[in-house]
Design an enzyme around this catalytic site. Structure first.
Site, mmCIF file in Angstrom:
data_model
loop_
_atom_site.group_PDB
_atom_site.id
_atom_site.type_symbol
_atom_site.label_atom_id
_atom_site.label_comp_id
_atom_site.label_asym_id
_atom_site.label_seq_id
_atom_site.Cartn_x
_atom_site.Cartn_y
_atom_site.Cartn_z
ATOM 1 N N ASP A 1 2.006 0.250 1.786
ATOM 2 C CA ASP A 1 3.038 -0.014 1.930
ATOM 3 C C ASP A 1 3.133 -1.355 2.076
ATOM 4 O O ASP A 1 3.426 -2.491 2.093
ATOM 5 C CB ASP A 1 4.342 1.103 1.287
ATOM 6 C CG ASP A 1 3.544 1.597 -0.299
ATOM 7 O OD1 ASP A 1 2.455 2.152 -0.511
ATOM 8 O OD2 ASP A 1 4.997 2.036 -0.852
ATOM 9 N N ALA B 1 9.286 -0.304 1.689
ATOM 10 C CA ALA B 1 8.538 -0.867 2.294
ATOM 11 C C ALA B 1 8.662 -2.454 2.915
ATOM 12 O O ALA B 1 8.786 -3.381 3.540
ATOM 13 C CB ALA B 1 6.865 -0.939 2.069
ATOM 14 N N ALA C 1 10.801 4.221 -6.526
ATOM 15 C CA ALA C 1 10.621 3.489 -8.582
ATOM 16 C C ALA C 1 8.939 3.455 -8.016
ATOM 17 O O ALA C 1 8.677 3.349 -9.705
ATOM 18 C CB ALA C 1 10.972 3.407 -9.361
ATOM 19 N N GLY C 2 7.984 3.284 -7.132
ATOM 20 C CA GLY C 2 6.699 3.118 -6.929
ATOM 21 C C GLY C 2 6.560 1.709 -6.463
ATOM 22 O O GLY C 2 5.738 1.334 -6.638
ATOM 23 N N GLY D 1 7.137 -0.275 -3.997
ATOM 24 C CA GLY D 1 7.560 -1.002 -2.633
ATOM 25 C C GLY D 1 9.287 -0.961 -2.075
ATOM 26 O O GLY D 1 8.944 -1.507 -1.254
HETATM 27 C C1 MEV Z 1 3.832 5.543 -2.061
HETATM 28 O O1 MEV Z 1 4.486 4.247 -2.496
HETATM 29 C C2 MEV Z 1 2.923 5.796 -1.982
HETATM 30 C C3 MEV Z 1 1.580 6.994 -1.758
HETATM 31 O O2 MEV Z 1 0.562 7.284 -1.109
HETATM 32 C C4 MEV Z 1 2.060 7.667 0.472
HETATM 33 C C5 MEV Z 1 1.582 6.689 0.983
HETATM 34 O O3 MEV Z 1 1.038 5.598 1.120
HETATM 35 O O4 MEV Z 1 2.231 5.807 1.987
HETATM 36 C C6 MEV Z 1 1.980 8.161 -1.935
#
Ligand code: MEV
Length: 330
Positions: free
Chosen positions: A163, A120, A114-115, A117
């Site tokens: 991340d 990670a 969902a953005g 991280g």
């Molecule tokens: C993903 O959380 C972020 C991106 O910039 C991909 C990355 O940096 O590996 C889209």
């Protein structure tokens, strides 16, 4: 038995452009993945994943045919197996113990894909915990480096260090190619809106890559995101007063517009961004790969959180403190 935790993150600025060598500024936030690892003698790997956003499940593998023998959505299974597998492999390598097996229990309050991280944080915490279980204490920078190699592999070579470095180190960080630094940043009043969905990072990165190759103006858009990040960086060096929050917000709005032009926003992300702006947030943007998932806004008042919680597109709205601590082994 060893437990380690690592935070999720939001991008203040720079997702996607960071993949092409522009700088990015992710900030760790107080939503964590916690991983408990215990070595087992038969060399097998058993993963038990409990995510507050999804039903928990257990996978045991290392079997002859590799069939996990459980019914779970493929994406979740992949998340559990590929990322955790890669992380365990890194820990085995760090400890010089190629045949080590583990029971791994993952708990996370970071929504998957969902953005924020989530992968990670799981990878960082798993590497640190599994290495410690094998008697090796890894420096957070080494954990970050090893976690990056896992993301690179799982995401088919499409990942930046942003991340994983942010999750391992905590706080606000700046990543430009291989140059990764921690930043002094004031506490920022982050408000997060989550639409309940998830985006496929690999596909979204590939989409931007092909646009950038096809159109000069798409390449210029990516470079312009880098300019926004550089402008934001100098504002972030201040003390977080009202004027600098307003300027950071303005730059976040700009960044969102550029990401939208690159096709990685969505109707629900845009709706949440607009709900935040109309509620008086200093600024708002999608965070992470996009497609679906989360937006981040800056607002020290309760207005944005309230407006988001009433927004049709928003499933959850919450405040998130900057997480000063990165990976922690206990
Ligand atoms: C993903 O959380 C972020 C991106 O910039 C991909 C990355 O940096 O590996 C889209």
């Amino acid at each position: 038995m060893v437990t380690a935790s690592a935070p999720g993150k939001v991008y203040l600025f720079g997702e996607h452009a960071v993949v092409y060598g522009e700088p990015a500024i992710p900030c760790a936030v107080e939503r964590r993945a916690t991983v408990t690892v215990e070595e087992r003698t038969d060399g097998r790997l058993r993963v038990d994943a409990q995510d507050l956003e999804i039903e928990g499940f257990t996978v045991e593998y290392g079997t002859v045919d590799g069939d996990p023998g459980v019914e779970v959505p493929t994406e979740l299974l992949e998340a559990a197996t590929e990322y955790v597998d890669g992380a365990v492999e890194q820990a085995r390598d760090a400890a010089g113990a190629p045949g080590a097996g583990f029971d791994v229990a993952v708990e996370s309050d970071i929504p998957l894909g969902a953005g924020l991280g989530s992968s990670a944080a799981v990878v960082v915490a798993t590497i640190a915990a599994a290495a410690a279980e094998l008697g090796v204490t890894l420096d957070p920078r080494e954990v970050a480096d090893r976690a990056y190699r896992v993301e690179l592999e799982v995401q088919n070579g499409q990942a930046s260090r942003a991340d994983t470095f942010c999750s391992a180190m905590g706080g606000a960080v700046r990543v430009e190619g291989d140059d990764c630094r921690t930043l002094d940043a004031p506490d920022l009043p982050f408000v997060i809106g989550y639409d309940g969905g998830s985006g496929n990072t690999g596909e979204l990165v590939a989409r931007v890559r092909s646009l950038r190759e096809e159109y000069g103006f798409a390449a210029d858009t990516v470079a312009a995101i880098g300019d926004v990040v550089r402008a934001g960086e100098s504002v972030l060096g201040g003390d977080g007063d009202e004027a600098s929050l307003a300027e950071l917000g303005r730059l976040m709005d700009f960044d969102h517009g550029l990401l939208e032009a690159l096709g990685v926003s969505s109707r629900s992300l845009d709706e949440m961004v607009w709900a935040a702006r109309e509620a008086g947030a200093h600024g708002a943007k999608l965070t992470g790969a996009g497609g679906a998932g989360c937006i981040v806004a800056l607002d020290e008042t309760p207005e944005t959180e309230t407006a988001l919680s009433y927004s049709k597109s928003c499933e959850q709205a919450f405040r998130a403190e900057l997480a000063r601590e990165g990976v922690v082994v206990s």
